[in-house]
Design a protein around this motif. Structure first.
Motif, PDB file in Angstrom:
ATOM      1  N   HIS A   1      52.303  61.876   7.583  1.00 16.90           N
ATOM      2  CA  HIS A   1      52.726  61.189   8.817  1.00 16.90           C
ATOM      3  C   HIS A   1      51.963  59.893   9.060  1.00 16.90           C
ATOM      4  N   GLY A   2      51.159  59.500   8.121  1.00 13.39           N
ATOM      5  CA  GLY A   2      50.433  58.243   8.270  1.00 13.39           C
ATOM      6  C   GLY A   2      49.101  58.269   7.556  1.00 13.39           C
TER       7      GLY A   2
ATOM      8  N   HIS B   1      52.869  62.356  20.197  1.00 11.23           N
ATOM      9  CA  HIS B   1      54.311  62.498  20.390  1.00 11.23           C
ATOM     10  C   HIS B   1      54.757  63.945  20.180  1.00 11.23           C
TER      11      HIS B   1
ATOM     12  N   ARG C   1      48.863  58.851  17.297  1.00 15.12           N
ATOM     13  CA  ARG C   1      50.112  58.636  18.026  1.00 15.12           C
ATOM     14  C   ARG C   1      51.152  59.685  17.642  1.00 15.12           C
ATOM     15  N   ALA C   2      51.222  60.012  16.364  1.00 16.56           N
ATOM     16  CA  ALA C   2      52.191  61.016  15.913  1.00 16.56           C
ATOM     17  C   ALA C   2      51.887  62.380  16.521  1.00 16.56           C
TER      18      ALA C   2
ATOM     19  N   THR D   1      47.959  55.679  13.750  1.00 17.75           N
ATOM     20  CA  THR D   1      49.269  56.251  13.416  1.00 17.75           C
ATOM     21  C   THR D   1      49.253  57.767  13.539  1.00 17.75           C
TER      22      THR D   1
ATOM     23  N   TYR E   1      54.856  67.044  13.997  1.00 18.52           N
ATOM     24  CA  TYR E   1      55.483  65.747  14.234  1.00 18.52           C
ATOM     25  C   TYR E   1      56.725  65.544  13.359  1.00 18.52           C
ATOM     26  N   THR E   2      57.776  65.004  13.978  1.00 19.18           N
ATOM     27  CA  THR E   2      58.965  64.520  13.264  1.00 19.18           C
ATOM     28  C   THR E   2      59.372  63.226  13.958  1.00 19.18           C
ATOM     29  N   THR E   3      60.283  62.508  13.369  1.00 18.39           N
ATOM     30  CA  THR E   3      60.755  61.278  14.010  1.00 18.39           C
ATOM     31  C   THR E   3      61.460  61.588  15.311  1.00 18.39           C
TER      32      THR E   3
ATOM     33  N   GLU F   1      59.003  61.738  18.253  1.00 11.63           N
ATOM     34  CA  GLU F   1      58.591  60.423  18.724  1.00 11.63           C
ATOM     35  C   GLU F   1      59.633  59.850  19.669  1.00 11.63           C
TER      36      GLU F   1
ATOM     37  N   SER G   1      49.931  66.264  13.579  1.00 10.13           N
ATOM     38  CA  SER G   1      50.373  65.311  12.550  1.00 10.13           C
ATOM     39  C   SER G   1      49.577  65.590  11.287  1.00 10.13           C
TER      40      SER G   1
END
Length: 784
Positions: free
Chosen positions: A494-495, A507, A503-504, A500, A523-525, A528, A489
């Motif tokens: 990404h945060g 995922h 977690r990213a 955040t 990371y991408t949506t 997640e 991330s």
């Protein structure tokens, strides 16, 4: 001159005439004084020369003054001895012959004696110390009240007693010597021990003074003070001094006295030892040069605080003559003499070991004891600090999870697993280099922070890292592959918060593991969403076995020459009420990660054996059924007992069961060979699946008891190429030379069938012949 006085002189004229010559010649001062009608002296009628001299009056002056005026005016402050003698003349008048003498010196002397006597009486009587007098024979002639009270005697008992009677026998001779010296006229001061009436001895300090009369010593007067308390205090002071000296001289810690400028005044042996310097090198020299250079300014500031008059403590580091650094806890104590600060006492405590221990404890608290890398706590603190400072730079946060490490650790053993973790950490740190910091996040997870790298630079670094990590590791001469799934991330994309970003990255790592492992994923949506799906799938997977949601499909294998059935491979599917029919590629990796693969694998073997025996009971030909076995399942301790139990339970003959393994079992060559040999002894057949795609050497074909080799579909797909054809030809030739049956997987076209026949392949399996079928469909296809 008044009239009355004039008449008195006229009346006394005869006296003047008769006695004038006589009175003037007398050596004593004389006056002739008239009387009042009451018979009291009145006026001076005549004064001879001596009287005039004494009274300091001229003849004219004394004729003008009355008796009282003369004494009041001219005799103030003087003392006279006066003698009055009355006589009466023939005419009946009363007169006084007054004899005068100057008594001023006598009176003053007498007054001084009176005062001295009073003072002496006060000194003797009211003195709080013992005061006594002794005659020349040593007999006590007087004793004051305070002394009597202290000794417990009455005055009657004490007077006439010899002084030796109250003195300790051991002090007798010495006291007599002092007494003799005083009788010679010498003042003596000494200490002896005397006893009271009860026999209790106590020390006194005596000052003995000779009593002299007309130059002769007639006795001794002495004052004595009970010095019990003083001697006790002196003893305590002596003990205190000795204690202080012991504290100073023999203290294992440095004890130093500085002047107010921080120069050495005194110090003990421990100071010399710890600084490696002697007295000549230290006395008069400042302490500051012995302090570590970067701490000198701060240490001097600390030293200045004690000049305020209160104790002060601090910590610093000194460097001795050998160049060694010593951590010290310093206690400074101000020294006051008569209210004035004169020097500074210093007690230094060598805390080097404690500091090293503290540093070690701090290191252990923030570092992984296996790899030496920062641990999760340090990772979190560094991340928080970086986010708090917000320098405006980008930050990459990586989470790396080792692929299949739990299995390797369980089967190679924890000691080998630890060495593998250590090697992996070293390689990861080397691959990241100065571009980031590596942490062991916990267990088989690592984390990396790469500050200041752009997205492109982060991806390029990730490619280099995953490539470096995928190379074989040598553990005790055994070569194995350990890969990692990497999730990344980026801050601030990404945060902006710690949770955040973690977690990213988590995922993204899940996504990498889901899609083949040994790769990185930014990371991408979508990642997640997939991670959430995996978590949901894991929860459902735990219930699937209990709820009988697994089913087996069967894919037949055919002889290349005869086209007859050779065997059947059992393939698992998950018929989830919520997810639908889930292929093995979607849930088998998750089952391996969670450990569910062992229970699922056991169910597959039992169900395949049961189905095969059911077919045989229906009259179908005895055909071997192949079951894939996971690495974790292969190395379970009770594998042989499990297989025996299933065969016994289902009634299937062992020759009708074939277990398919992969080359990864070679990670523990000796153990694997022993397990395979025991399986063969049961009569169960062994096939090596996906041959050529693993990490072992071809030599394991000779070491292991293998019946079949299965060519992986990846090679079958490349059969049309020169390289692919050459590889398959080699595998087939190798298998035949080792008396093994060669099975080609993924056969999907007539051309592949012909080419494989030309190369001598023994058995075909693939969609060209049949897809995996449900049990009923397989019966219809094979046996009509």
């Amino acid at each position: 001159m008044n009239l009355s006085h004039s008449r008195k002189l006229e009346n006394a004229s005869w006296l003047l005439e008769d006695y004038q010559l006589l009175l003037h010649q007398l050596p004593e001062p004389l006056c002739l004084v008239s009387s009042t009608h009451t018979g009291q002296p009145d006026s001076i009628l005549f004064a001879n020369a001596k009287a005039q001299e004494l009274l300091q009056l001229t003849e004219k002056e004394w004729q003008e003054y009355t008796w009282e005026q003369v004494f009041i005016t001219h005799l103030s402050g003087r003392a006279l001895r006066i003698c009055l003698q009355e006589f009466t003349t023939g005419d009946g008048n009363l007169y006084f012959i007054v004899t005068l003498s100057d008594a001023t010196d006598y009176v003053e002397t007498k007054e001084k004696l009176r005062i001295m006597s009073s003072e002496f009486e006060s000194l003797f009587k009211y003195n709080s110390h013992i005061v006594y007098t002794i005659n020349q024979q040593g007999m006590i002639t007087n004793f004051n009240d305070a002394g009597l009270r202290r000794l417990g005697y009455s005055k009657e008992e004490m007077l006439g007693m010899h002084f030796q009677e109250v003195i300790l026998k051991e002090d007798s001779i010495r006291t007599q010597t002092y007494f003799d010296e005083v009788l010679k006229g010498n003042v003596q001061t000494f200490q002896i021990r005397i006893k009271d009436k009860s026999g209790f001895f106590f020390p006194i300090e005596v000052t003995a003074v000779p009593i002299k009369i007309d130059g002769h010593v007639t006795g001794v007067i002495s004052t004595a003070q009970d010095i019990s308390a003083r001697l006790e205090m002196e003893e305590k002071l002596k003990d205190s001094e000795e204690s202080y000296r012991a504290l100073f001289e023999y203290n294992v810690d440095p004890v130093i006295t500085y002047d107010l400028e921080g120069r050495f005044l005194a110090f003990n042996k421990a100071t010399e030892e710890i600084l490696g310097a002697d007295q000549q090198q230290l006395i008069g020299q400042p302490f500051l040069p012995y302090i570590e250079e970067e701490l000198r300014e701060l240490t001097w500031h600390h030293f200045q605080q004690v000049l305020k008059g209160k104790p002060y403590q601090y910590e610093t580091r000194a460097v001795n003559a050998k160049g060694e650094t010593i951590s010290l806890h310093i206690t400074l104590i101000p020294v006051f003499v008569k209210g004035e600060l004169t020097s500074i006492h210093c007690i230094g405590k060598d805390i080097t070991i404690r500091k090293n221990h503290d540093q070690m404890m701090h290191y252990l608290a923030y570092h992984d004891n296996l790899t030496g890398l920062g641990n999760q706590r340090l990772f979190n603190e560094k991340l928080k600090k970086w986010l708090k400072e917000e320098t405006g730079k980008e930050l990459g946060l990586w989470i790396l999870d080792l692929d299949r490490f739990k299995f390797i650790n369980d089967n190679l053993g924890h000691e080998a697993g630890d060495r593998l973790i250590t090697s992996f950490g070293e390689r990861l740190q080397s691959a990241v280099g100065s571009k980031g910091t590596v942490y062991r996040y916990g267990g088989d997870e690592f984390a990396v922070l790469t500050p200041g790298l752009s997205e492109i630079a982060t991806k390029l670094l990730a490619v280099e890292v995953t490539s470096a990590l995928s190379k074989p590791y040598d553990i005790d001469g055994f070569s194995t592959i350990l890969t990692a799934s990497v999730g990344i991330s980026l801050y601030p994309r990404h945060g902006r918060e710690e949770r955040t970003l973690i977690r990213a990255a988590d995922h993204a790592m899940y996504h990498a593991k889901k899609h083949g492992r040994n790769m990185f994923q930014l990371y991408t949506t979508d990642t997640e969403g997939l991670a959430k799906t995996d978590l949901r799938m894991e929860a459902l997977l735990h219930k699937a076995l209990e709820n009988n949601e697994f089913v087996l499909f069967y894919q037949p294998q055919y002889h290349a020459e005869s086209g007859k059935i050779h065997g059947i491979e059992a393939l698992i599917r998950w018929n989830s009420p919520e997810l639908g029919m889930v292929p093995p590629s979607a849930f088998i990796p998750l089952a391996e990660e969670t450990g569910l693969i062992v229970a699922i694998g056991e169910w597959v073997i039992e169900e395949a054996c049961r189905q095969n025996k059911a077919w045989q009971d229906q009259g179908f030909p005895a055909t071997p059924i192949a079951v894939n076995m996971s690495l974790r399942q292969f190395y379970q301790a009770d594998l042989l007992e499990t297989i025996k139990g299933i065969l016994k339970k289902t009634g299937l003959g062992p020759r009708c069961l074939m277990l398919e393994i992969t080359e990864t079992i070679a990670m523990q060559e000796d153990i694997a060979a022993d397990i395979l040999q025991q399986i063969k002894e049961l009569g169960v057949r062994i096939a090596m699946d996906d041959f050529g795609t693993g990490y072992s050497s071809l030599k394991y074909l000779q070491t292991f008891s293998i019946d079949h080799i299965k060519i992986d579909k990846a090679f079958t797909d490349k059969l049309h190429t020169k390289e692919g054809r050459a590889i398959i030809a080699t595998i087939i030739s190798l298998g035949h030379h080792l008396d093994m049956t060669v099975i080609a997987e993924g056969v999907e076209t007539p051309k592949q069938v012909q080419e494989l026949k030309d190369l001598g392949c023994d058995v075909f399996q693939g969609y060209y012949f049949s897809r995996p079928l449900a049990p009923a469909d397989l019966v219809d296809q094979l046996f009509g």
